[in-house]
Design an enzyme around this catalytic site. Structure first.
Site: not given
Length: 884
Positions: A423-425
């Site tokens: 999740f782009c994290n």
């Protein structure tokens, strides 16, 4: 006892029991108006769909679009930089929207300015480039940029700008911040002019954790510090995830910079965000570039430039997206009319998340092992500490993680849409999954990159599954998701099969369910069949007979077919020599198979295999995942007449030439597996035929004969030396091979028992058709093909590239277009959670000066991977060179 435990562990938590037992104040829905009524009137397109990716993008209501469209139809909006009355209307409307945004966040134009950007990422980039960073020097330690490790990629990317300014970046964990709060104030030199920036998310987009808004005032006042350095701290609050379902009061929590993204709040428009800037810090911002509208005055021939006074006018380069900004007004109107405001949304979405979390946590296998592992920093006790996001991985009964890609594929079969990965994290992903920096780099070396489906490496997860709720989410959505988990983890496949069919018939173009007859048996043709005009096919080379699918046949023909299959050892457990038992090509990608017993081979594989594909009105390739009824389209190739005949129930057959007319061909471009391909349109006649059948605009396109498409590397690895890596419109390789012994093992696992013994619910030929292979071979052991390194079939040699990772298409019955998830689930369980079935082949460079064919009955001679590697080893090569 086991069945009783399963039933107990599979019990769905009743919402009323949950609500009665909860100590928290629960609020579901929005007052007297039924939430289901809202779903029907505003989100009718969601019928039959469970959408649980609101943290990625929420959905717009129909009335918002209707209101906005009416606005555009009844008013004229011009460029706001002009001075005419139409442009003045645009300017005033945009300014009104700015005020509406500030009011939404409980502040005023005297306190904050709204700078419109292309999204929250662009807003973060603007802060990075405009903040007055102080470089390190012998006399100064320079500015510090500190960010929470639980931050979106767009925040972490600021550090590259900071590095370019010769300043310092530091990542701080949530634990570091809690420690900093306990340590209290940091001594500050009042004469120090260093300016520092601290960024953290109001809500983690990974886990939904809500970090204290009180950190804003504590960091700015010096009562807590991310790192102990002298200077003044400013706070950048990443609110993009938080404000989608919660009110943000900037009068109480005065962050210096607040980036937001509007499609996450309203669903429409996309590509529009804003940076809310505290007016007290606005004068500190620096700007180098200036675009249209941002200059009060400048000279073209001299370095002379005067910026406009307001921060908004200085930083909105060029013409703003004024129509999209006007759409925001209708977004605010619809949101408030439907829900009564953000506090109601906060309570409603948290109630759904808390219920789902409680129910999910209670699910256990008969042996007591949990069904899921939830990644969290809160106990889901309050919306103050937790947003409507649940992040988890599914486990088997031994506690092993089931890859997120498999969960995603299964969910789609239930028409449940969620999100998987990191999740782009990356920081939160590493922290919760226990992935060290060294292990992360090893994953990259193994070929895993952000956004792919490599979900397990050495048995360890590379990501997870996330469900998130929006203001229009319902209890039915939550319970459908929970039933999906129960059905796929806590009910045996036999239970599911005995429960009866779960998927209705596929609708026809007229919207009525229909059944298709079984794919007909193959037909052995003789020279006497030539030129009958009945859709039969002939080999392109003289003196050879071609075999193809044909209309229903006589008993004699059926007997002939069974004799051929028995001689080949196809489906009768004969473990003699390995031979080719069936050959299939798929002229139109995702359409029905075309079965042959002898067929020419070309540079791209079997001649005309996946040479055509059906595309929608935008030129996007359709597959059975989006349009299962593609399998009901049956293509027949007649090599003698140089035509392809396309048939479907209820439709007149239609003919398509095998080759394009180079003078009349309309060249167009499309994509296959992210590869650009040059194609040509096969014309309006067949387009109309397809559009009628599917009930929506479609076209048939063919890969241009002059276009060469190369195969990709697999997991970052080069293809074997000597491989002819040119492809048709296939996804990954020229051929796909499956082994009937592997099919037989799967069939036995899928059989269920009743009072009459085992019932064969998945006939062998039906199972074979689901895997859409080109070459079917018998074998001595199930899945032995995965240990092959290369094979020979007659005079042809093939490299084995590796296993085929299966998607949801294997759940589609190729005779009817109906879905049944049991095949996918059983493979996921039996193959150690990786749904691999069949192997990809590429032939070595061919000498096409003489005809090449693949034929049923040809012997298959495999070579193991170990022997291939030994043969290609440097030591053995050196020995061969010396010997020669």
């Amino acid at each position: 006892m086991a069945s009783e435990a399963t039933e107990s562990g599979a019990e769905l938590l009743a919402f009323t029991r949950f609500r009665d037992s909860s100590a928290a104040r629960l609020a579901y829905g929005y007052g007297p108006r039924s939430l289901l009524d809202m779903r029907e009137s505003e989100f009718g397109r969601l019928a039959g769909t469970v959408y649980l990716d609101h943290a990625g993008a929420t959905l717009f209501p129909q009335s918002q679009l209707t209101s906005f469209t009416n606005d555009l139809m009844n008013n004229i909006y011009g460029n706001p930089h002009s001075q005419n009355t139409i442009s003045k209307l645009t300017h005033d409307t945009v300014e009104h929207v700015r005020y509406r945004i500030l009011a939404h966040f409980h502040t005023t134009p005297e306190e904050y300015s709204v700078i419109f950007t292309a999204g929250s990422t662009a807003a973060l980039k603007l802060v990075a480039e405009a903040f007055p960073w102080v470089s390190q020097s012998p006399d100064s330690s320079g500015s510090q940029f500190c960010y929470l490790t639980d931050s979106h990629t767009s925040v972490v990317g600021i550090r590259n700008v900071v590095m370019a300014m010769n300043a310092t970046s530091t990542a701080v964990s949530p634990e570091d911040m809690w420690s900093a709060k306990e340590q209290g104030a940091v001594a500050c030199d009042p004469n120090c002019q260093l300016l520092h920036l601290f960024c953290y998310p109001a809500q983690s987009n990974y886990s939904g954790t809500r970090y204290p808004l009180s950190w804003i005032g504590e960091v700015k006042s010096g009562r807590m510090s991310p790192v102990s350095v002298p200077g003044k701290w400013f706070v950048l609050l990443d609110a993009a995830s938080y404000v989608t379902t919660s009110p943000l009061d900037l009068s109480a929590h005065q962050a210096d910079f607040v980036p937001i993204s509007f499609y996450k709040i309203f669903g429409f428009p996309t590509g529009l965000g804003a940076l809310l800037v505290n007016n007290r810090v606005a004068p500190l911002l620096r700007k180098n570039y200036f675009g249209g509208g941002t200059a009060a005055a400048y000279l073209a021939g001299e370095d002379f430039y005067i910026p406009r006074q307001s921060v908004t006018e200085r930083f909105e380069d060029g013409t703003i997206s004024f129509l999209d900004i006007i759409a925001l007004k209708h977004g605010f109107d619809a949101l408030e009319r439907l829900t009564g405001g953000m506090e109601n949304i906060r309570q409603h979405t948290f109630t759904l998340a808390q219920y789902t979390y409680t129910a999910l946590s209670s699910l256990h296998y008969p042996n007591g092992a949990p069904v899921v592992r939830i990644y969290r920093d809160s106990d889901f006790s309050s919306p103050d500490v937790q947003g409507p996001v649940i992040n988890f991985n599914v486990l088997d009964d031994n506690g092993n993680v089931i890859g997120y890609s498999q969960v995603d594929k299964m969910a789609s079969l239930y028409n449940i849409h969620l999100r998987t990965g990191c999740f782009c994290n990356t920081g939160a992903c590493q922290r919760h999954l226990g992935i060290s920096n060294e292990k992360f780099k090893k994953h990259l070396q193994a070929g895993h990159v952000c956004g792919d489906d490599v979900d397990l490496i050495d048995g360890q997860p590379t990501g997870s599954v996330r469900v998130s709720f929006g203001y229009m989410s319902t209890l039915e959505d939550a319970q459908a998701f929970l039933r999906f988990i129960i059905a796929t983890r806590l009910r045996s496949p036999s239970d599911q099969l005995l429960a009866g069919p779960r998927v209705a018939g596929v609708p026809s173009a007229e919207g009525k369910a229909q059944d298709m007859p079984a794919v007909t048996d193959r037909h052995v043709l003789s020279q006497n069949d030539v030129g009958t005009g009945s859709g039969v096919c002939l080999d392109a080379h003289p003196g050879s007979n071609a075999i193809c699918l044909h209309p229903p046949q006589s008993e004699a023909t059926r007997s002939q077919q069974l004799s051929l299959e028995k001689a080949a050892g196809a489906l009768h457990g004969d473990h003699g020599p390995r031979v080719v038992t069936n050959l299939y090509l798929y002229p139109i990608k995702s359409c029905a198979a075309f079965e042959v017993t002898k067929w020419p081979v070309g540079n791209h594989g079997l001649l005309y295999d996946r040479s055509w594909m059906v595309v929608n009105h935008n030129g996007i390739c359709l597959s059975q995942k989006q349009e299962p009824r593609l399998c009901l389209i049956q293509p027949f190739i007649d090599l003698q007449q140089r035509i392809m005949v396309i048939k479907a129930q209820g439709m007149e057959p239609i003919e398509v030439p095998l080759e394009e007319d180079s003078e009349q061909a309309q060249i167009c471009q499309s994509k296959v597996c992210a590869d650009r391909v040059n194609t040509y349109d096969c014309g309006e006649k067949v387009a109309s035929w397809l559009s009628k059948f599917f009930g929506r605009p479609c076209h048939l396109i063919k890969q241009s004969s002059s276009f060469q498409r190369n195969a990709k590397k697999k997991l970052g690895k080069d293809l074997p030396p000597g491989t002819a890596a040119t492809l048709s419109l296939v996804n990954e390789a020229q051929y796909l091979l499956i082994n009937t012994s592997s099919i037989l093992e799967l069939q036995q696992q899928l059989c269920t028992s009743d009072e009459n013994g085992k019932e064969e619910l998945f006939p062998m030929k039906d199972l074979i058709s689901r895997f859409r292979a080109n070459i079917i071979t018998n074998g001595t052991r199930a899945f032995e093909e995965e240990k092959w390194g290369e094979i020979s079939i007659g005079p042809l040699r093939f490299q084995v590239l590796g296993p085929c990772h299966r998607c949801q298409m294997i759940c589609i019955d190729q005779k009817t277009g109906q879905r049944n998830q049991d095949v996918f689930q059983k493979l996921s369980e039996s193959r150690e959670r990786k749904v691999n079935f069949g192997v990809y082949l590429m032939h070595e460079s061919l000498d096409l000066s003489s005809p090449c064919f693949l034929s049923v009955g040809s012997q298959v001679l495999p070579v193991s991977k170990e022997n291939v590697e030994l043969h290609n080893s440097p030591a053995l090569k050196k020995h061969r060179d010396v010997s020669s």
